[in-house]
Design an enzyme around this catalytic site. Sequence first.
Site, PDB file in Angstrom:
ATOM      1  N   ASP A 109       8.475   0.227  63.371  1.00 34.99           N
ATOM      2  CA  ASP A 109       8.466  -0.922  64.294  1.00 34.99           C
ATOM      3  C   ASP A 109       7.838  -0.521  65.631  1.00 34.99           C
ATOM      4  OD1 ASP A 109      10.598   0.707  65.085  1.00 34.99           O
ATOM      5  OD2 ASP A 109      12.131  -0.732  64.519  1.00 34.99           O
TER       6      ASP A 109
ATOM      7  N   ASN B 290      23.469  -4.826  65.309  1.00 31.21           N
ATOM      8  CA  ASN B 290      23.670  -6.164  64.749  1.00 31.21           C
ATOM      9  C   ASN B 290      23.300  -6.200  63.258  1.00 31.21           C
ATOM     10  OD1 ASN B 290      20.956  -5.783  64.914  1.00 31.21           O
ATOM     11  ND2 ASN B 290      20.527  -7.505  66.270  1.00 31.21           N
TER      12      ASN B 290
ATOM     13  N   HIS C  76      20.526  -4.876  61.975  1.00 33.60           N
ATOM     14  CA  HIS C  76      19.084  -4.934  61.701  1.00 33.60           C
ATOM     15  C   HIS C  76      18.585  -3.632  61.077  1.00 33.60           C
ATOM     16  CE1 HIS C  76      17.822  -3.479  66.048  1.00 33.60           C
ATOM     17  NE2 HIS C  76      17.918  -2.454  65.243  1.00 33.60           N
TER      18      HIS C  76
ATOM     19  N   GLU D 161      15.815  -8.759  62.765  1.00 33.88           N
ATOM     20  CA  GLU D 161      17.000  -9.244  63.454  1.00 33.88           C
ATOM     21  C   GLU D 161      17.708 -10.311  62.631  1.00 33.88           C
ATOM     22  OE1 GLU D 161      17.383  -7.098  65.681  1.00 33.88           O
ATOM     23  OE2 GLU D 161      16.851  -7.946  67.630  1.00 33.88           O
TER      24      GLU D 161
HETATM   25  C1  GLP Z   1      16.541   0.206  66.986  1.00 35.21           C
HETATM   26  C2  GLP Z   1      15.233   0.211  66.182  1.00 35.21           C
HETATM   27  C3  GLP Z   1      15.426   0.747  64.800  1.00 35.21           C
HETATM   28  C4  GLP Z   1      16.443   1.846  64.806  1.00 35.21           C
HETATM   29  C5  GLP Z   1      17.786   1.258  65.157  1.00 35.21           C
HETATM   30  C6  GLP Z   1      18.860   2.298  65.411  1.00 35.21           C
HETATM   31  O1  GLP Z   1      16.693  -0.975  67.715  1.00 35.21           O
HETATM   32  N1  GLP Z   1      14.604  -1.055  66.063  1.00 35.21           N
HETATM   33  O2  GLP Z   1      14.189   1.188  64.308  1.00 35.21           O
HETATM   34  O3  GLP Z   1      16.509   2.427  63.524  1.00 35.21           O
HETATM   35  O4  GLP Z   1      17.708   0.334  66.217  1.00 35.21           O
HETATM   36  O5  GLP Z   1      18.547   3.068  66.544  1.00 35.21           O
HETATM   37  P1  GLP Z   1      19.346   4.376  66.938  1.00 35.21           P
HETATM   38  O6  GLP Z   1      19.157   5.331  65.810  1.00 35.21           O
HETATM   39  O7  GLP Z   1      18.752   4.862  68.221  1.00 35.21           O
HETATM   40  O8  GLP Z   1      20.790   3.963  67.053  1.00 35.21           O
END
Ligand code: GLP
Length: 255
Positions: free
Chosen positions: A85, A151, A153, A158
């Site tokens: 992403d 959330n 995702h 989302e």
């Molecule tokens: C983020 C990104 C994801 C990521 C997730 C968890 O918002 N969009 O690609 O895998 O949320 O992030 P983290 O590992 O920093 O908790």
Amino acid sequence: MRASMTGLMPVLSFPSMGLRIVRVADPVELGRIAADLVVETLGARGSAAFVAATGATPMPVYADLAARARDGSFDASTLRAFQLDEYVGISRTDRRSLTAWFDRSVAAPLGIDDERAVRFDGMADLVEGCRRYDAVAAGGLDLAILGLGPNGHLGFNEPPTGPRAPTRVVHLTPASVRSNARYWGSEDDVPRRAITAGMAQLLSAGRVLLLVTGPHKRDILDAVLHGPVSDDVPASHLRRHPDVVVIADVAALPP
Ligand code: GLP
């Protein structure tokens, strides 16, 4: 001890036929076990393709893989790596862009050159970028290495997102803005739009590795594993996938 699908660390339960759960002590153990699975999934297949999330959670995995690449026990240079992403309107020269993060944690340390890296460009033609991404992904994804959003995702799919959603531009929910503020300094600085690999593309991967750490992910992980399979918790769609390994630490998945 090395993990394999025949000798994984404690497999706790099977909320669906294709989903296995491994509980680990901490992020270091998560990194080692996940790296074993990555090597097992991709190592023997020179031209295999994988999606690599950024975010904090998978960093120990890439560090472990990079160490194996350095000592010669894992050759990733022929693999194809897909970014997961990106924020809209952020240049890849900005350290906070997910492209820059992907480059410094995945592509560079694993020796994956530009020809084998599939990236997003948050400054270019977004529709064309999504179309191109899905066209390349249609060649087959062997593995998706994913984190879990607060959330539910995956990438920036989302809620609500259904299993057929393609790669596209999305608006971030307040929960995602809040959770990403730590990478931007403040909520006001977090871009409000992003490009994400589609749920359809992620669910098309031969195997999905979902990595989850920390007490703040406990409730959402419980919903993913045990709540209804629902567009309101996009990651719950993984329960319809034939080969998912969830690796979670004790903070996210208490005994
Ligand atoms: C983020 C990104 C994801 C990521 C997730 C968890 O918002 N969009 O690609 O895998 O949320 O992030 P983290 O590992 O920093 O908790």
